[in-house]
Design a protein around this motif. Structure first.
Motif, PDB file in Angstrom:
ATOM      1  N   MET A  71      10.622  10.373  -0.669  1.00  0.00           N
ATOM      2  CA  MET A  71      10.543  10.277  -2.129  1.00  0.00           C
ATOM      3  C   MET A  71      11.313  11.427  -2.788  1.00  0.00           C
ATOM      4  O   MET A  71      11.960  11.245  -3.817  1.00  0.00           O
ATOM      5  CB  MET A  71       9.083  10.327  -2.600  1.00  0.00           C
ATOM      6  N   LEU A  72      11.215  12.604  -2.192  1.00  0.00           N
ATOM      7  CA  LEU A  72      11.900  13.765  -2.775  1.00  0.00           C
ATOM      8  C   LEU A  72      13.415  13.557  -2.802  1.00  0.00           C
ATOM      9  O   LEU A  72      14.102  14.114  -3.659  1.00  0.00           O
ATOM     10  CB  LEU A  72      11.542  15.038  -1.996  1.00  0.00           C
ATOM     11  N   ASP A  73      13.904  12.738  -1.885  1.00  0.00           N
ATOM     12  CA  ASP A  73      15.345  12.452  -1.892  1.00  0.00           C
ATOM     13  C   ASP A  73      15.756  11.624  -3.103  1.00  0.00           C
ATOM     14  O   ASP A  73      16.942  11.499  -3.392  1.00  0.00           O
ATOM     15  CB  ASP A  73      15.743  11.697  -0.615  1.00  0.00           C
ATOM     16  N   GLY A  74      14.780  11.047  -3.794  1.00  0.00           N
ATOM     17  CA  GLY A  74      15.126  10.162  -4.910  1.00  0.00           C
ATOM     18  C   GLY A  74      14.697  10.673  -6.264  1.00  0.00           C
ATOM     19  O   GLY A  74      14.715   9.928  -7.235  1.00  0.00           O
ATOM     20  N   THR A  75      14.288  11.927  -6.369  1.00  0.00           N
ATOM     21  CA  THR A  75      13.847  12.440  -7.665  1.00  0.00           C
ATOM     22  C   THR A  75      15.006  12.480  -8.654  1.00  0.00           C
ATOM     23  O   THR A  75      16.171  12.559  -8.254  1.00  0.00           O
ATOM     24  CB  THR A  75      13.254  13.856  -7.528  1.00  0.00           C
ATOM     25  N   VAL A  76      14.671  12.442  -9.930  1.00  0.00           N
ATOM     26  CA  VAL A  76      15.703  12.369 -10.970  1.00  0.00           C
ATOM     27  C   VAL A  76      16.539  13.657 -10.996  1.00  0.00           C
ATOM     28  O   VAL A  76      17.762  13.619 -11.035  1.00  0.00           O
ATOM     29  CB  VAL A  76      15.058  12.087 -12.337  1.00  0.00           C
ATOM     30  N   VAL A  77      15.847  14.795 -10.976  1.00  0.00           N
ATOM     31  CA  VAL A  77      16.553  16.075 -10.822  1.00  0.00           C
ATOM     32  C   VAL A  77      16.608  16.351  -9.314  1.00  0.00           C
ATOM     33  O   VAL A  77      15.576  16.294  -8.641  1.00  0.00           O
ATOM     34  CB  VAL A  77      15.801  17.202 -11.559  1.00  0.00           C
ATOM     35  N   ASP A  78      17.778  16.607  -8.794  1.00  0.00           N
ATOM     36  CA  ASP A  78      17.941  16.727  -7.344  1.00  0.00           C
ATOM     37  C   ASP A  78      16.998  17.758  -6.733  1.00  0.00           C
ATOM     38  O   ASP A  78      16.713  18.799  -7.326  1.00  0.00           O
ATOM     39  CB  ASP A  78      19.388  17.080  -6.997  1.00  0.00           C
ATOM     40  N   ARG A  79      16.547  17.461  -5.515  1.00  0.00           N
ATOM     41  CA  ARG A  79      15.579  18.331  -4.852  1.00  0.00           C
ATOM     42  C   ARG A  79      16.223  19.644  -4.429  1.00  0.00           C
ATOM     43  O   ARG A  79      17.431  19.724  -4.201  1.00  0.00           O
ATOM     44  CB  ARG A  79      14.951  17.634  -3.644  1.00  0.00           C
ATOM     45  N   CYS A  80      15.393  20.670  -4.310  1.00  0.00           N
ATOM     46  CA  CYS A  80      15.792  21.978  -3.812  1.00  0.00           C
ATOM     47  C   CYS A  80      14.929  22.268  -2.581  1.00  0.00           C
ATOM     48  O   CYS A  80      13.980  21.547  -2.303  1.00  0.00           O
ATOM     49  CB  CYS A  80      15.551  23.042  -4.879  1.00  0.00           C
ATOM     50  N   PRO A  81      15.241  23.345  -1.860  1.00  0.00           N
ATOM     51  CA  PRO A  81      14.408  23.664  -0.688  1.00  0.00           C
ATOM     52  C   PRO A  81      12.923  23.857  -1.041  1.00  0.00           C
ATOM     53  O   PRO A  81      12.056  23.630  -0.197  1.00  0.00           O
ATOM     54  CB  PRO A  81      15.022  24.970  -0.168  1.00  0.00           C
ATOM     55  N   ASN A  82      12.619  24.263  -2.262  1.00  0.00           N
ATOM     56  CA  ASN A  82      11.215  24.479  -2.648  1.00  0.00           C
ATOM     57  C   ASN A  82      10.640  23.316  -3.459  1.00  0.00           C
ATOM     58  O   ASN A  82       9.637  23.466  -4.145  1.00  0.00           O
ATOM     59  CB  ASN A  82      11.063  25.792  -3.421  1.00  0.00           C
ATOM     60  N   SER A  83      11.283  22.145  -3.374  1.00  0.00           N
ATOM     61  CA  SER A  83      10.785  20.968  -4.091  1.00  0.00           C
ATOM     62  C   SER A  83       9.561  20.387  -3.402  1.00  0.00           C
ATOM     63  O   SER A  83       9.519  20.297  -2.174  1.00  0.00           O
ATOM     64  CB  SER A  83      11.870  19.884  -4.142  1.00  0.00           C
ATOM     65  N   ARG A  84       8.583  19.988  -4.192  1.00  0.00           N
ATOM     66  CA  ARG A  84       7.443  19.219  -3.680  1.00  0.00           C
ATOM     67  C   ARG A  84       7.047  18.188  -4.728  1.00  0.00           C
ATOM     68  O   ARG A  84       7.362  18.325  -5.907  1.00  0.00           O
ATOM     69  CB  ARG A  84       6.225  20.136  -3.420  1.00  0.00           C
ATOM     70  N   LEU A  85       6.327  17.143  -4.280  1.00  0.00           N
ATOM     71  CA  LEU A  85       5.665  16.268  -5.234  1.00  0.00           C
ATOM     72  C   LEU A  85       4.278  16.867  -5.469  1.00  0.00           C
ATOM     73  O   LEU A  85       3.503  17.046  -4.518  1.00  0.00           O
ATOM     74  CB  LEU A  85       5.579  14.838  -4.690  1.00  0.00           C
ATOM     75  N   SER A  86       3.993  17.166  -6.723  1.00  0.00           N
ATOM     76  CA  SER A  86       2.790  17.948  -6.997  1.00  0.00           C
ATOM     77  C   SER A  86       1.509  17.158  -6.748  1.00  0.00           C
ATOM     78  O   SER A  86       0.432  17.734  -6.667  1.00  0.00           O
ATOM     79  CB  SER A  86       2.823  18.513  -8.415  1.00  0.00           C
ATOM     80  N   CYS A  87       1.610  15.827  -6.595  1.00  0.00           N
ATOM     81  CA  CYS A  87       0.404  15.046  -6.267  1.00  0.00           C
ATOM     82  C   CYS A  87      -0.041  15.311  -4.837  1.00  0.00           C
ATOM     83  O   CYS A  87      -1.171  14.973  -4.468  1.00  0.00           O
ATOM     84  CB  CYS A  87       0.648  13.554  -6.478  1.00  0.00           C
ATOM     85  N   GLN A  88       0.833  15.906  -4.032  1.00  0.00           N
ATOM     86  CA  GLN A  88       0.503  16.140  -2.620  1.00  0.00           C
ATOM     87  C   GLN A  88       0.007  17.568  -2.379  1.00  0.00           C
ATOM     88  O   GLN A  88      -0.249  17.956  -1.240  1.00  0.00           O
ATOM     89  CB  GLN A  88       1.712  15.835  -1.734  1.00  0.00           C
ATOM     90  N   ILE A  89      -0.107  18.359  -3.441  1.00  0.00           N
ATOM     91  CA  ILE A  89      -0.612  19.732  -3.295  1.00  0.00           C
ATOM     92  C   ILE A  89      -2.042  19.760  -3.832  1.00  0.00           C
ATOM     93  O   ILE A  89      -2.272  19.698  -5.037  1.00  0.00           O
ATOM     94  CB  ILE A  89       0.274  20.738  -4.063  1.00  0.00           C
ATOM     95  N   LYS A  90      -2.998  19.811  -2.923  1.00  0.00           N
ATOM     96  CA  LYS A  90      -4.418  19.802  -3.319  1.00  0.00           C
ATOM     97  C   LYS A  90      -4.918  21.232  -3.501  1.00  0.00           C
ATOM     98  O   LYS A  90      -4.682  22.096  -2.662  1.00  0.00           O
ATOM     99  CB  LYS A  90      -5.259  19.120  -2.236  1.00  0.00           C
ATOM    100  N   LEU A  91      -5.618  21.464  -4.591  1.00  0.00           N
ATOM    101  CA  LEU A  91      -6.135  22.799  -4.868  1.00  0.00           C
ATOM    102  C   LEU A  91      -7.353  23.099  -3.989  1.00  0.00           C
ATOM    103  O   LEU A  91      -8.172  22.228  -3.733  1.00  0.00           O
ATOM    104  CB  LEU A  91      -6.549  22.910  -6.334  1.00  0.00           C
ATOM    105  N   SER A  92      -7.411  24.334  -3.505  1.00  0.00           N
ATOM    106  CA  SER A  92      -8.585  24.770  -2.739  1.00  0.00           C
ATOM    107  C   SER A  92      -8.752  26.270  -2.939  1.00  0.00           C
ATOM    108  O   SER A  92      -7.814  26.963  -3.354  1.00  0.00           O
ATOM    109  CB  SER A  92      -8.402  24.461  -1.248  1.00  0.00           C
ATOM    110  N   GLU A  93      -9.956  26.750  -2.641  1.00  0.00           N
ATOM    111  CA  GLU A  93     -10.203  28.195  -2.762  1.00  0.00           C
ATOM    112  C   GLU A  93      -9.302  28.956  -1.797  1.00  0.00           C
ATOM    113  O   GLU A  93      -8.768  30.014  -2.126  1.00  0.00           O
ATOM    114  CB  GLU A  93     -11.676  28.513  -2.483  1.00  0.00           C
TER     115      GLU A  93
END
Lengths: 107, 430
Positions: A71-93
Motif C-alpha cells: 500500500m505504501l508504494d501507492g500513496t499519493v505523496v511518494d513514500r520515504c524510508p520513514n513512511s508508515r500507514l498510521s492505522c498500523q501503529i497501535k498506541l501502547s504504554e
C-alpha cells in the motif's frame, strides 16, 4: 496515556492524548487532526493515513507487513524510508509518545 | 403539534441520520466555515460508528461499538456539533424557504433553517413464509451485529441467504468461527452487482476451497419451523432442504425515503439529488445510501442516476452537500471505490465497470493475488483487485486524473502498474 504529536506539512504542531489500543490514525481522525483521512477505518484498504514517523521513534515500531508495504508504494505523496500507514501503529504504554509528520496530500 | 410551524432563522442545519454521511456532513460544514448551529439526530443509542466492521471484525472479536466510533465526544463539543441520539424523526413540517421543524417519535422537536437527510437504508426483508422465525437475522446496525455475534457463538449450521458483500463477509466470519456454512442466492453468480465475471468466479472458488457450500440460482422459498418457533432450515426451489440453526439474510438494502416522500421530494430508488446533493425542492440536501445521484464519472449510455452503498460515496456525497450549504458548491465528481475483507482475501474495487467491452486479467486467480482491469471504448474505466493493493491504488489514481493503463502491458506482473500509467490517447483527442 501516550501522546501523539502530529506535525503538518506546513509545520503546525498538534499534540493529542491517545488511548492505549487505538492507532495513530484513529487518534487523529477522532480528534479532528487534519492531514490524515483514514477513509477505510484502518483495514489497509485506502492508504489515506500515510505519515512520516520521526526517526527517533521509527525503530520502536512493529515492522511493516507485506500488505502495508504494498500500500505504501501507492500513496499519493511518494513514500520515504520513514513512511508508515498510521492505522498500523497501535498506541501502547511500552511504545510511549510518538511524533509523526503528515504529508501534503492523502487523496 | 402545529403543522404550520416555521423555525426562526438562527437554527442552522438539522442533519437527520447520525451515520457516516451525517457525521461527515456536519464535520465538513465546520471545515468549510459554516458557523450557525449544527444538530445531528440519530435513531440509534450508540455514538456514531463505522459500519464496515459490523460484518467483519465485530462478528468474531470482542469489540464494542465504542471501539469503532467515528469521532470522540470531545470532537463534537469542540466543533459545536450537537449530537442527539436515540431519537427517530418521523415527521417534518416546513414553511417557505426551506426552514421548518422536525418531530421525533418521542415528541421532541428540532427547528432548522436547512434540512439534510442522511437517513440510510434498511435491509430488504426476505419475502418468504417463515422469515419471521427466531434464529433469522439481518445485519445493518451495531445492535444487529452484537445479536448476530452472540448467535454465531452458539450456531452449528449457518445458512446465509444472499451472495453480496454482507452475505459473503458473514459467511467468511462464520466459517472462521468453525460453523458449517451454506450460501444460497437467487443470482447465478456471486457479487453480481459489484464485480465482473472473473472476480465473481474467483470468489465462488475461494469460498468453496474454504469449505463453504454455495447454491447459485437457489433462493429459499420457505424457512422451516422446528416446531417451537425457531428456524431449522430452508426449502429451495427444487424442493431440497438445507438444515440450519441460524439464518442470515443479506439480500440488499432499501433506501429510507419516508421523510422525503412526506416532504414531497422526488424519489426514485432513493432521494433524487443533483450533482450538488440538492433534492427536488431546491433546498433539502441528502447524502449516502438513501440517495440516487447522477453518476460521478462518465458513463455513456449508463443510467441517469445511481444509488451507491459505500463508505467512500457516503463521505464524498456528504462533502458535496456540506459545500453547497456552506455556499461553496462543488459538483460530486469522483471515482467511486470500495473494499471487502473475506478470510485473508482483500478485495478492492475502483471505478464503475458498467458497460465495459473488454477486460484483462493480471496475475493468476488461483494464486489468490490478481487484478481485473475493465475497458470501455478503449478507456480504462474500472478494476477489481484481490490482494493486489498497489495495483488498486495505481488504477484509482489513474482514473482520478483521466489517465489509462495500456491493456496489453498490464498483464505483465513483473512491472508495477504505477509505472504503466499513461495519457489516455482517446481522451487527448476528445
Amino acid at each position: 496515556m501516550p501522546k501523539v504529536t502530529y506535525v503538518s506539512d506546513a509545520g503546525e504542531v498538534r499534540v493529542v492524548d491517545g488511548l492505549v489500543g487505538d492507532s495513530v490514525m484513529q487518534t487523529a481522525v477522532r480528534n479532528g487532526v487534519p492531514g490524515i483521512t483514514g477513509e477505510c477505518g484502518g483495514v489497509l484498504s485506502c492508504a489515506t493515513c500515510h505519515v512520516f514517523v520521526d526517526e527517533a521513534d521509527l525503530d520502536r515500531l512493529e515492522p511493516v507487513s507485506g500488505l502495508e508495504d504494498e500500500m505504501l508504494d501507492g500513496t499519493v505523496v511518494d513514500r520515504c524510508p520513514n513512511s508508515r500507514l498510521s492505522c498500523q501503529i497501535k498506541l501502547s504504554e511500552e511504545l510511549g509518545d510518538l511524533r509523526v509528520t503528515t504529508p501534503e496530500a492523502q487523496e | 403539534m402545529n403543522s404550520t410551524a416555521v423555525a426562526p432563522r438562527d437554527t442552522g442545519v438539522l442533519v437527520v441520520g447520525a451515520c457516516q454521511a451525517g457525521i461527515q456532513l456536519a464535520c465538513s460544514l465546520r471545515e468549510y466555515g459554516y458557523t450557525a448551529p449544527i444538530t445531528v439526530v440519530g435513531a440509534e443509542r450508540h455514538a456514531p460508528y463505522q459500519r464496515p466492521p459490523l460484518s467483519k471484525t465485530l462478528l468474531h472479536a470482542e469489540t464494542s461499538p465504542d471501539a469503532i466510533a467515528l469521532r470522540s465526544e470531545a470532537f463534537y463539543a469542540d466543533h459545536g456539533i450537537r449530537l442527539v441520539l436515540g431519537e427517530r424523526i418521523i415527521r417534518v413540517d416546513r414553511g417557505d424557504g426551506g426552514a421548518g421543524v422536525a418531530y421525533a417519535h418521542s415528541g421532541r422537536s428540532f427547528a432548522f433553517d436547512r434540512l439534510a437527510l442522511t437517513v440510510g437504508a434498511r435491509p430488504r426483508r426476505l419475502p418468504v413464509p417463515g422469515a419471521d422465525l427466531a434464529g433469522v437475522h439481518y445485519l445493518r446496525d451495531a445492535d444487529d451485529a452484537l445479536a448476530l455475534r452472540a448467535a454465531l457463538a452458539e450456531a452449528v449450521d449457518v445458512l446465509v441467504i444472499g451472495g453480496g458483500f454482507i452475505g459473503l463477509e458473514v459467511a467468511a466470519s462464520a466459517r472462521g468461527l468453525g460453523c458449517e456454512v451454506t450460501v444460497a442466492l437467487a443470482d447465478d453468480r456471486l457479487l453480481e452487482r459489484a464485480v465482473g465475471v472473473p472476480t465473481s468466479e474467483f470468489f465462488l472458488d475461494a469460498h468453496i476451497r474454504r469449505g463453504v457450500r454455495v447454491r447459485l440460482g437457489a433462493p429459499p422459498v420457505r424457512l422451516l419451523d422446528d416446531g417451537h418457533g425457531r428456524v431449522r432450515g430452508a426449502e429451495l426451489p427444487d424442493g431440497s432442504v438445507l438444515t440450519a440453526d441460524l439464518v442470515v439474510v443479506g439480500i440488499g438494502a432499501v433506501p429510507r425515503t419516508e421523510l422525503a416522500e412526506q416532504l414531497g421530494l422526488t424519489v426514485d430508488n432513493g432521494i433524487v439529488v443533483n450533482e450538488y446533493g440538492l433534492a427536488s425542492d431546491g433546498t433539502t440536501v441528502a447524502a449516502g445510501d438513501c440517495v440516487a445521484c447522477p453518476p460521478p464519472v462518465d458513463l455513456p449510455d449508463g443510467p441517469a442516476r445511481i444509488r451507491f452503498e459505500s463508505v467512500n460515496t457516503a463521505i464524498e456525497q456528504a462533502k458535496t452537500a456540506a459545500a453547497l450549504l456552506a455556499d461553496r458548491p462543488v459538483p460530486y465528481w469522483a471515482v467511486p471505490w470500495f473494499w471487502s475483507d473475506q478470510y485473508d482475501l482483500k478485495l478492492q474495487v475502483a471505478g464503475l465497470s458498467t458497460g465495459h467491452d473488454r477486460y484483462v486479467v493480471r496475475g493468476e486467480p488461483d494464486t489468490e493475488k490478481f487484478a481485473v482491469l475493465y475497458y470501455r471504448g478503449g478507456h480504462l474505466v474500472a478494476g477489481d483487485f484481490v490482494n493486489r493493493p498497489a495495483d488498486f491504488l495505481a488504477v484509482r489514481s489513474a482514473l482520478a486524473v483521466g489517465r489509462t493503463i495500456p491493456p496489453e502491458a498490464a498483464t505483465d506482473t513483473t512491472v508495477p502498474l504505477k509505472k504503466l500509467i499513461a495519457d489516455d490517447p482517446r481522451q487527448a483527442v476528445a
